[in-house]
Design a protein around this motif. Structure first.
Motif, PDB file in Angstrom:
ATOM      1  N   TYR A  46       0.822  -1.221   0.000  1.00 35.38           N
ATOM      2  CA  TYR A  46       0.000   0.000   0.000  1.00 35.38           C
ATOM      3  C   TYR A  46       0.851   1.263   0.000  1.00 35.38           C
ATOM      4  O   TYR A  46       1.410   1.629  -1.011  1.00 35.38           O
ATOM      5  CB  TYR A  46      -0.991  -0.038   1.157  1.00 35.38           C
ATOM      6  N   CYS A  47       1.025   1.931   1.120  1.00 32.76           N
ATOM      7  CA  CYS A  47       1.542   3.304   1.034  1.00 32.76           C
ATOM      8  C   CYS A  47       3.062   3.368   0.911  1.00 32.76           C
ATOM      9  O   CYS A  47       3.757   2.370   1.027  1.00 32.76           O
ATOM     10  CB  CYS A  47       1.064   4.121   2.223  1.00 32.76           C
ATOM     11  N   THR A  77       5.267   4.321   2.874  1.00 37.31           N
ATOM     12  CA  THR A  77       6.107   4.038   4.044  1.00 37.31           C
ATOM     13  C   THR A  77       6.991   2.830   3.780  1.00 37.31           C
ATOM     14  O   THR A  77       8.161   2.804   4.150  1.00 37.31           O
ATOM     15  CB  THR A  77       5.233   3.781   5.302  1.00 37.31           C
ATOM     16  N   GLY A  78       6.399   1.816   3.096  1.00 34.53           N
ATOM     17  CA  GLY A  78       7.188   0.655   2.701  1.00 34.53           C
ATOM     18  C   GLY A  78       7.496  -0.294   3.831  1.00 34.53           C
ATOM     19  O   GLY A  78       8.653  -0.707   4.030  1.00 34.53           O
ATOM     20  N   CYS A  79       6.487  -0.694   4.586  1.00 37.25           N
ATOM     21  CA  CYS A  79       6.703  -1.556   5.749  1.00 37.25           C
ATOM     22  C   CYS A  79       7.046  -2.989   5.344  1.00 37.25           C
ATOM     23  O   CYS A  79       6.433  -3.558   4.435  1.00 37.25           O
ATOM     24  CB  CYS A  79       5.449  -1.588   6.617  1.00 37.25           C
ATOM     25  N   LEU A  94       2.635  -2.582  11.846  1.00 34.50           N
ATOM     26  CA  LEU A  94       1.804  -2.500  10.641  1.00 34.50           C
ATOM     27  C   LEU A  94       0.591  -1.663  10.993  1.00 34.50           C
ATOM     28  O   LEU A  94       0.152  -1.654  12.139  1.00 34.50           O
ATOM     29  CB  LEU A  94       1.326  -3.886  10.191  1.00 34.50           C
ATOM     30  N   CYS A  95       0.026  -0.971  10.016  1.00 41.75           N
ATOM     31  CA  CYS A  95      -1.204  -0.220  10.282  1.00 41.75           C
ATOM     32  C   CYS A  95      -2.414  -1.120  10.022  1.00 41.75           C
ATOM     33  O   CYS A  95      -2.272  -2.315   9.749  1.00 41.75           O
ATOM     34  CB  CYS A  95      -1.246   1.045   9.428  1.00 41.75           C
ATOM     35  N   HIS A 111       0.019   7.572   6.031  1.00 45.98           N
ATOM     36  CA  HIS A 111       1.298   6.880   6.275  1.00 45.98           C
ATOM     37  C   HIS A 111       1.334   6.522   7.766  1.00 45.98           C
ATOM     38  O   HIS A 111       2.165   7.036   8.527  1.00 45.98           O
ATOM     39  CB  HIS A 111       2.476   7.791   5.911  1.00 45.98           C
ATOM     40  N   PRO A 112       0.411   5.658   8.196  1.00 48.38           N
ATOM     41  CA  PRO A 112       0.187   5.494   9.638  1.00 48.38           C
ATOM     42  C   PRO A 112       1.398   5.026  10.417  1.00 48.38           C
ATOM     43  O   PRO A 112       1.583   5.448  11.573  1.00 48.38           O
ATOM     44  CB  PRO A 112      -0.954   4.469   9.708  1.00 48.38           C
ATOM     45  N   VAL A 113       2.208   4.165   9.854  1.00 50.91           N
ATOM     46  CA  VAL A 113       3.350   3.670  10.634  1.00 50.91           C
ATOM     47  C   VAL A 113       4.405   4.766  10.782  1.00 50.91           C
ATOM     48  O   VAL A 113       5.015   4.910  11.861  1.00 50.91           O
ATOM     49  CB  VAL A 113       3.919   2.379  10.001  1.00 50.91           C
TER      50      VAL A 113
HETATM   51 FE1  SF4 Z   1       1.356  -0.717   4.624  1.00 50.52          FE
HETATM   52 FE2  SF4 Z   1       0.340   0.720   6.623  1.00 50.52          FE
HETATM   53 FE3  SF4 Z   1       2.971   0.358   6.426  1.00 50.52          FE
HETATM   54 FE4  SF4 Z   1       1.711   1.934   4.722  1.00 50.52          FE
HETATM   55  S1  SF4 Z   1       1.922   2.282   6.931  1.00 50.52           S
HETATM   56  S2  SF4 Z   1       3.251   0.406   4.194  1.00 50.52           S
HETATM   57  S3  SF4 Z   1      -0.236   0.871   4.458  1.00 50.52           S
HETATM   58  S4  SF4 Z   1       1.428  -1.233   6.806  1.00 50.52           S
END
Ligand code: SF4
Length: 891
Positions: free
Chosen positions: A16-17, A19-21, A48-49, A177-179
């Motif tokens: 998804y976003c 941030t690249g988790c 993780l979000c 970018h929740p994380v």
């Molecule tokens: Fe995925 Fe959420 Fe991390 Fe963005 S912040 S990369 S959506 S887990």
């Protein structure tokens, strides 16, 4: 499980976003996949979000495109690939290379992107390849290239945690970018002296960590940062040594900034003197300042000017490339950066080289040994679809994106696609709003099924790894591109055996005749083997073959990528958009919500993610709502010169008077008229070509159906005929919100059709024509097929209580009337709207805990209810609920 490739944990990356988790995916024997944050990944360190946590709910096979189709009929891959190649060749032969185009996506992996760009620019010989990243961060790219000579993000995530002042401009990190937001929130908690300023017209959830929220007027950022530059100059804050050695054009930029008088600054920003003074003083005195910006800056007709105004302030103070300092663009998509690295934008070449630069063109053509190389920029996204409408582009291949929803003036995009002689769509989903216009549909491998790399916002390249077999005949996008290239006669150049070969080629090109003259260099990986690629851990670029140790920041000592190695300070002036404010008096702002991603083809499959906001909404200020006669939770019609939408009114003090916010996610698959793209004017930034998706003009009026409805259904409901509908997945089935023009003549027949129930379904119902209240539930055996609640006002039943009936067994027929009570049983509290999606905790539960005094802090709520203890994405909302209810608790 059948589809699992391996039984053990696989290290991969969230799709998804930006941030690249890092994600650990572990297939289970029962066919599910356990998802957890990768504790060793530097971007998220195990977090993780909500979206990342729910990935396992999005990988099912329902609505998957499984086989190639031609004209809606199943075809073989050979037939489909032959047809695509033939039609592209015929079109090019008859009308030239610029008569064909690719429209791709920041969802693609770097290797997919590399293949598509190589085919288009090096072998077809046109630069008509653009990407939905144009809608997301093209202004940042343009601003970087103008200022730095190349598209470099100078800093890294650590800077966001170690700075003393964090300015968040046009960036709702808490939801988008929740994380990254959680990392910053933790840093601020550990170091309370760290100051956070939020610049955003809306009081978003990100305001939760802000010491100062500047509710700026739409597009007021350019004036604010011009004013800031003048303030820094007037107060002796210019780093003269840095500027003299490393920056050109600063005197002109400062003179231009000083030309903005105070009255104009106040008018443009809509801020008070005190707010501006406080912000300017904070920046002036704080050496370690980071300015993070994203779509609120980029999605504007003056987006590039805004980016350069921000960069000017950092160049002027020398606050760039040092720990805790710098301008920092965060990207929306998982691989917007990777797309930029391979030249996936119509105005760039591969490996951060410039299409206008003959030397760069020669480097790329030489490396590829290609018969041609595009010699001028191609059509940017909005222009590409305009050219489609005019018949200039006659064959289009859309890969991994849904332009009928996401582009501005989306209805015109639809008409353009309908008129195009040949449209190919590669997608994982068989249910998108764009697919009906495809002559050829190509099934793509999805997340979890394909290998490659992605680059996050801090230049960190991470592997995505397959842990599931692709279903049906789905194939990776790079393979599809290579097959078409082979049929066009370019087999040798696209003869990769695996995705590792593409990465090695990409890495080699980045170092080809580079010698430090270009920022993007990962040539340390040019000779990577397949085993090495399998093992490749996250790394930050650059990593050149000469000095493989990564350098995490750029430009602390200059070294910009311009001919004289100096950065450029730019001047820019505001423009007043030509809009008809009488007919369309409100400003339209669009954006993301916490738990949905793009056009919901994946996150829409998760009932958990659908529980936060289950239908599209228009967020308006109470004063506007009152003036326009709009009651909370009623329906509203939004109209622009281009289209219309019907949405749920969300009346909120978070919104500014005169503005309306609408989320970008809803499509025709989930709502009757929820596509915000249909409302957005296709105005673009003249430099970057990025649409001004955060600054449209609309009029808002009540949309008054004869009856409002709410329904639950065990099957996907069929709301055809409703004047308004929105559907979403829920635990045990679906929910539907409805607006009906007329009272159904036969309530039972209507309910049967809505729920897809047969004539044997037993009904319990209640009707009161005087009050306009009608309720009916249908039962298949001892399970509910569906329940429908109709009323003249927005339906006031407990959504969570009614949804609970979907998973209940009704063995006692007398109990069936409870299904249309619309409220929880006496011994069950009403949870209210879901706030913590991971653990299904509702607003009423949290508010009650605070009011009773049993939990009045975030930690206590976590202990009592567990809310906010899993992914933490809801913690900002929980804090707001605590704040709103605490005074009552204190009484
Ligand atoms: Fe995925 Fe959420 Fe991390 Fe963005 S912040 S990369 S959506 S887990």
């Amino acid at each position: 499980m059948e589809r699992a490739l391996v039984p053990q944990s696989v290290r991969t990356t969230c799709p998804y976003c930006g941030t690249g988790c890092g994600v650990l995916a572990t297939p289970q024997p029962d066919g599910t996949v356990l998802i957890a944050g990768d504790p060793d990944h530097p971007a998220n360190r195990g977090r993780l979000c909500s979206k990342g946590s729910a990935l396992t709910e999005t990988i099912g096979l329902e609505e998957r495109l499984l086989y190639p189709e031609i004209g809606g009929q199943r075809a073989s891959w050979d037939e489909a690939m032959d047809l695509v190649a033939d039609r592209f060749r015929e079109t090019i032969d008859a009308h030239g290379p610029d008569s064909v185009a690719l429209y791709v996506s920041g969802q693609l992996l770097t290797e997919d992107y590399y293949a598509a760009n190589k085919l288009m620019k090096g072998y077809i010989g046109s630069a008509n390849i653009d990407t939905n990243s144009r809608l997301c961060m093209a202004s940042s790219v343009a601003g970087h290239r103008r200022a730095f000579g190349t598209d470099t993000v100078p800093g890294c995530y650590d800077d966001l945690e170690t700075c003393d002042l964090l300015v968040l401009a046009g960036s709702n990190l808490a939801w988008c970018h929740p994380v990254l937001f959680q990392r910053i929130a933790a840093a601020k908690e550990a170091r309370p002296d760290m100051t956070v300023v939020l610049i955003d017209p809306r009081r978003t959830m990100t305001a939760d960590i802000a010491d100062l929220h500047l509710a700026i007027a739409p597009d007021g950022d350019l004036a604010l940062f011009r004013g800031l530059l003048a303030h820094l100059a007037d107060n002796g804050r210019i780093d003269s040594r840095y500027v003299e050695s490393h920056v050109a054009g600063m005197d002109a930029a400062i003179a231009d900034a000083r030309a903005l008088d105070r009255a104009e600054l106040l008018r443009r920003t809509g801020l008070s003197e005190a707010e501006i003074d406080r912000f300017f003083a904070l920046v002036a005195k704080t050496e370690r300042t980071v300015t993070v910006y994203s779509q609120g800056i980029n999605q504007s007709a003056i987006g590039t000017a805004k980016v350069n105004a921000i960069i000017n302030c950092h160049l002027a103070t020398g606050r760039i490339g040092k720990p805790g300092c710098g301008p920092f663009s965060v990207t929306g998509q998982p691989n917007a950066m990777g797309g930029r690295e391979v030249g996936g934008l119509a105005n760039m070449l591969a490996a951060h080289m410039d299409i206008e630069n003959a030397g760069h063109r020669a480097i790329v053509q030489d490396f590829w040994s290609s018969p041609s190389i595009a010699s001028q920029p191609g059509l940017k996204a909005v222009d590409l679809f305009a050219a489609l409408a005019k018949g200039r582009v006659k064959a289009l291949w859309i890969i991994a994106t849904n332009p009928v929803v996401s582009l501005p003036d989306a209805d015109a995009v639809e008409r353009a696609l309908a008129s195009c002689p040949f449209v190919v769509v590669s997608d994982v989903s068989n249910a998108t709003d764009t697919l009906p216009y495809a002559h050829v549909r190509l099934p793509a491998a999805a997340w979890g099924e394909k290998d490659g790399t992605v680059t996050n916002s801090e230049r960190m390249i991470s592997r995505q790894r397959a842990f599931l077999a692709p279903p049906g005949e789905a194939r990776p996008d790079w393979w599809q591109v290579a097959e078409v290239a082979r049929r066009l006669g370019h087999g040798a150049a696209f003869a990769w055996k695996s995705v590792a070969d593409i990465f090695a080629e990409h890495a080699a090109l980045s170092g080809h005749r580079n010698d430090g003259s270009r920022d993007f260099d990962i040539s340390a990986h040019a000779g990577i083997s397949r085993a090495g690629y399998d093992r490749l851990g996250p790394f930050q670029w650059p990593q050149s073959s000469g000095s493989p140790a990564a350098r995490s920041r750029f430009f602390a000592s200059g070294g910009f990528f311009t001919p004289d190695r100096k950065a450029r300070a730019l001047t820019a002036h505001d423009i007043d958009p030509a809009v008809d404010c009488d007919a369309y008096p409100m400003t339209l702002n669009t954006g993301r919500i916490r738990d949905q991603w793009h056009t919901m083809t994946r996150t829409g499959k998760s009932q958990r993610l659908s529980s936060h906001y289950a239908e599209p909404f228009a967020e308006i200020h109470p004063s506007d709502a009152e003036r326009l006669g709009i009651a909370p939770a009623s329906l509203v019609r939004l109209e622009s010169p281009h289209g219309r939408a019907v949405l749920r009114a969300l009346v909120s003090l978070r919104q500014q008077p005169g503005s309306v916010f609408v989320p970008m996610h809803w499509t025709r698959q989930f709502a009757s008229a929820g596509r915000v793209g249909a409302l957005v004017t296709p105005d673009t930034d003249p430099v970057s070509g990025q649409p001004a998706s955060k600054h449209g003009q609309v009029r808002v009026s009540p949309f008054a159906p004869a009856l409002y409805g709410f329904a639950i259904s065990a099957r996907r409901p069929d709301p055809a005929g409703a004047a308004y509908w929105a559907i979403a997945r829920a635990s045990g089935g679906w929910i539907a919100e409805l607006g009906l023009d007329t009272v159904p003549e036969n309530l039972t027949a209507y309910a049967r059709r809505l729920f897809g129930a047969d004539a044997r379904a037993e009904a319990v119902s209640y009707s009161d024509n005087r009050t306009g209240r009608h309720r009916i539930a249908l039962f298949d055996g001892n399970r509910i097929a569906g329940a429908l609640f109709l009323s003249r006002e927005p339906v006031a039943v407990s959504r969570q209580a009614v949804i609970g009936e979907l998973t209940r067994e009704f063995d006692d027929p007398a109990r069936r009337f409870n299904a249309i009570a619309g409220r929880p049983a006496a011994d069950t509290p009403d949870r209210g709207a879901i706030v913590c999606a991971c653990l299904s905790i509702g607003v009423n539960q949290i508010a009650a805990a605070v009011r009773s005094g049993s939990a009045v802090t975030m930690e206590a709520i976590g202990e009592l209810l567990k809310a906010g203890t899993n992914c933490g994405s809801c913690r900002a909302e929980i804090r707001q609920i605590i704040a709103a209810n605490r005074p009552v608790a204190a009484e």
